[in-house]
Scaffold this motif. Structure first.
Motif, PDB file in Angstrom:
ATOM      1  N   MET A   1     124.602  11.733  57.827  1.00  0.00           N
ATOM      2  CA  MET A   1     124.936  12.143  56.479  1.00  0.00           C
ATOM      3  C   MET A   1     126.186  11.379  56.018  1.00  0.00           C
ATOM      4  SD  MET A   1     125.602  15.968  55.129  1.00  0.00           S
ATOM      5  CE  MET A   1     125.294  16.309  53.449  1.00  0.00           C
ATOM      6  N   ALA A   2     126.189  10.943  54.796  1.00  0.00           N
ATOM      7  CA  ALA A   2     127.312  10.191  54.245  1.00  0.00           C
ATOM      8  C   ALA A   2     128.526  11.094  54.052  1.00  0.00           C
ATOM      9  CB  ALA A   2     126.912   9.569  52.916  1.00  0.00           C
ATOM     10  N   LYS A   3     129.695  10.524  54.310  1.00  0.00           N
ATOM     11  CA  LYS A   3     130.930  11.283  54.113  1.00  0.00           C
ATOM     12  C   LYS A   3     131.239  11.398  52.629  1.00  0.00           C
ATOM     13  CE  LYS A   3     133.173  10.288  58.451  1.00  0.00           C
ATOM     14  NZ  LYS A   3     134.425   9.858  59.085  1.00  0.00           N
ATOM     15  N   ARG A   4     131.868  12.499  52.257  1.00  0.00           N
ATOM     16  CA  ARG A   4     132.299  12.714  50.878  1.00  0.00           C
ATOM     17  C   ARG A   4     133.559  11.901  50.605  1.00  0.00           C
ATOM     18  NH1 ARG A   4     131.383  19.232  50.614  1.00  0.00           N
ATOM     19  NH2 ARG A   4     129.130  19.101  50.546  1.00  0.00           N
ATOM     20  N   LEU A   5     133.813  11.636  49.335  1.00  0.00           N
ATOM     21  CA  LEU A   5     134.996  10.863  48.975  1.00  0.00           C
ATOM     22  C   LEU A   5     136.276  11.508  49.505  1.00  0.00           C
ATOM     23  CD1 LEU A   5     134.234   9.702  45.331  1.00  0.00           C
ATOM     24  CD2 LEU A   5     134.278   8.321  47.397  1.00  0.00           C
ATOM     25  N   GLY A   6     136.352  12.824  49.471  1.00  0.00           N
ATOM     26  CA  GLY A   6     137.528  13.528  49.953  1.00  0.00           C
ATOM     27  C   GLY A   6     137.755  13.347  51.446  1.00  0.00           C
ATOM     28  N   GLU A   7     136.691  13.067  52.183  1.00  0.00           N
ATOM     29  CA  GLU A   7     136.811  12.808  53.613  1.00  0.00           C
ATOM     30  C   GLU A   7     137.229  11.360  53.881  1.00  0.00           C
ATOM     31  OE1 GLU A   7     133.459  15.911  55.278  1.00  0.00           O
ATOM     32  OE2 GLU A   7     132.813  13.921  54.634  1.00  0.00           O
ATOM     33  N   LEU A   8     136.859  10.473  52.991  1.00  0.00           N
ATOM     34  CA  LEU A   8     137.192   9.058  53.149  1.00  0.00           C
ATOM     35  C   LEU A   8     138.593   8.723  52.650  1.00  0.00           C
ATOM     36  CD1 LEU A   8     133.831   7.476  51.936  1.00  0.00           C
ATOM     37  CD2 LEU A   8     134.662   7.637  54.285  1.00  0.00           C
ATOM     38  N   TYR A   9     139.015   9.390  51.588  1.00  0.00           N
ATOM     39  CA  TYR A   9     140.288   9.098  50.949  1.00  0.00           C
ATOM     40  C   TYR A   9     141.085  10.390  50.796  1.00  0.00           C
ATOM     41  CZ  TYR A   9     137.457   5.070  49.604  1.00  0.00           C
ATOM     42  OH  TYR A   9     136.628   3.980  49.618  1.00  0.00           O
ATOM     43  N   GLY A  10     142.000  10.636  51.720  1.00  0.00           N
ATOM     44  CA  GLY A  10     142.821  11.840  51.662  1.00  0.00           C
ATOM     45  C   GLY A  10     143.953  11.702  50.659  1.00  0.00           C
ATOM     46  N   ALA A  11     144.576  12.800  50.326  1.00  0.00           N
ATOM     47  CA  ALA A  11     145.705  12.799  49.397  1.00  0.00           C
ATOM     48  C   ALA A  11     146.785  11.850  49.911  1.00  0.00           C
ATOM     49  CB  ALA A  11     146.258  14.206  49.237  1.00  0.00           C
ATOM     50  N   GLY A  12     147.320  11.035  49.005  1.00  0.00           N
ATOM     51  CA  GLY A  12     148.352  10.077  49.351  1.00  0.00           C
ATOM     52  C   GLY A  12     147.839   8.703  49.733  1.00  0.00           C
ATOM     53  N   THR A  13     146.521   8.546  49.818  1.00  0.00           N
ATOM     54  CA  THR A  13     145.937   7.252  50.177  1.00  0.00           C
ATOM     55  C   THR A  13     146.043   6.276  49.014  1.00  0.00           C
ATOM     56  OG1 THR A  13     144.335   8.355  51.624  1.00  0.00           O
ATOM     57  CG2 THR A  13     143.824   6.093  50.968  1.00  0.00           C
ATOM     58  N   ALA A  14     146.512   5.060  49.305  1.00  0.00           N
ATOM     59  CA  ALA A  14     146.575   4.001  48.295  1.00  0.00           C
ATOM     60  C   ALA A  14     145.171   3.427  48.124  1.00  0.00           C
ATOM     61  CB  ALA A  14     147.542   2.913  48.729  1.00  0.00           C
ATOM     62  N   VAL A  15     144.698   3.382  46.884  1.00  0.00           N
ATOM     63  CA  VAL A  15     143.340   2.918  46.597  1.00  0.00           C
ATOM     64  C   VAL A  15     143.336   1.954  45.408  1.00  0.00           C
ATOM     65  CG1 VAL A  15     142.205   4.992  47.503  1.00  0.00           C
ATOM     66  CG2 VAL A  15     142.869   4.905  45.096  1.00  0.00           C
ATOM     67  N   LEU A  16     142.203   1.317  45.240  1.00  0.00           N
ATOM     68  CA  LEU A  16     141.908   0.528  44.055  1.00  0.00           C
ATOM     69  C   LEU A  16     140.697   1.169  43.396  1.00  0.00           C
ATOM     70  CD1 LEU A  16     142.147  -3.029  45.641  1.00  0.00           C
ATOM     71  CD2 LEU A  16     143.806  -1.992  44.106  1.00  0.00           C
ATOM     72  N   ILE A  17     140.747   1.364  42.076  1.00  0.00           N
ATOM     73  CA  ILE A  17     139.585   1.887  41.356  1.00  0.00           C
ATOM     74  C   ILE A  17     139.184   0.894  40.275  1.00  0.00           C
ATOM     75  CG2 ILE A  17     140.014   4.305  41.878  1.00  0.00           C
ATOM     76  CD1 ILE A  17     141.175   4.644  39.077  1.00  0.00           C
ATOM     77  N   LEU A  18     137.892   0.816  40.027  1.00  0.00           N
ATOM     78  CA  LEU A  18     137.352  -0.127  39.061  1.00  0.00           C
ATOM     79  C   LEU A  18     137.305   0.521  37.678  1.00  0.00           C
ATOM     80  CD1 LEU A  18     136.162  -2.964  38.768  1.00  0.00           C
ATOM     81  CD2 LEU A  18     133.915  -1.977  39.220  1.00  0.00           C
ATOM     82  N   LEU A  19     138.136  -0.012  36.766  1.00  0.00           N
ATOM     83  CA  LEU A  19     138.192   0.471  35.386  1.00  0.00           C
ATOM     84  C   LEU A  19     138.038  -0.728  34.460  1.00  0.00           C
ATOM     85  CD1 LEU A  19     141.312   2.807  35.680  1.00  0.00           C
ATOM     86  CD2 LEU A  19     138.925   3.526  35.595  1.00  0.00           C
ATOM     87  N   ASN A  20     137.059  -0.692  33.582  1.00  0.00           N
ATOM     88  CA  ASN A  20     136.836  -1.775  32.626  1.00  0.00           C
ATOM     89  C   ASN A  20     136.743  -3.133  33.314  1.00  0.00           C
ATOM     90  OD1 ASN A  20     136.925   0.057  30.460  1.00  0.00           O
ATOM     91  ND2 ASN A  20     139.146  -0.066  30.422  1.00  0.00           N
ATOM     92  N   ASP A  21     135.988  -3.194  34.396  1.00  0.00           N
ATOM     93  CA  ASP A  21     135.739  -4.427  35.154  1.00  0.00           C
ATOM     94  C   ASP A  21     136.991  -5.020  35.801  1.00  0.00           C
ATOM     95  OD1 ASP A  21     132.990  -4.347  34.606  1.00  0.00           O
ATOM     96  OD2 ASP A  21     133.288  -5.355  32.688  1.00  0.00           O
ATOM     97  N   GLU A  22     138.044  -4.220  35.977  1.00  0.00           N
ATOM     98  CA  GLU A  22     139.262  -4.660  36.665  1.00  0.00           C
ATOM     99  C   GLU A  22     139.655  -3.622  37.703  1.00  0.00           C
ATOM    100  OE1 GLU A  22     142.577  -5.657  34.225  1.00  0.00           O
ATOM    101  OE2 GLU A  22     141.354  -6.780  32.799  1.00  0.00           O
ATOM    102  N   TRP A  23     140.109  -4.082  38.855  1.00  0.00           N
ATOM    103  CA  TRP A  23     140.574  -3.178  39.895  1.00  0.00           C
ATOM    104  C   TRP A  23     142.010  -2.772  39.595  1.00  0.00           C
ATOM    105  CZ3 TRP A  23     137.363  -0.929  43.154  1.00  0.00           C
ATOM    106  CH2 TRP A  23     136.133  -1.525  43.399  1.00  0.00           C
TER     107      TRP A  23
END
Length: 58
Positions: A1-23
């Motif tokens: 079973m695939a992990k949920r986003l909350g299991e992959l990225y905990g609070a405080g994790t630095a991430v990149l999100i895709l907004l308007n074709d830019e990370w």
């Protein structure tokens, strides 16, 4: 079973999100089923549910 986003990225994790074709850099601030809340550098918060639009910031 695939992990949920909350299991992959905990609070405080630095991430990149895709907004308007830019990370954008951000920090995970909370988990709320079915996704997570990410705060970007400009102080806005985004609710992310699509696994293809988020990745860990290296």
């Amino acid at each position: 079973m695939a992990k949920r986003l909350g299991e992959l990225y905990g609070a405080g994790t630095a991430v990149l999100i895709l907004l308007n074709d830019e990370w954008q850099t951000g920090i995970v601030v909370a988990y709320q089923h079915p996704g997570i809340w990410v705060e970007t550098a400009d102080g806005r918060r985004w609710f992310v549910t699509n696994r293809q639009r988020i990745k860990k910031d290296q």
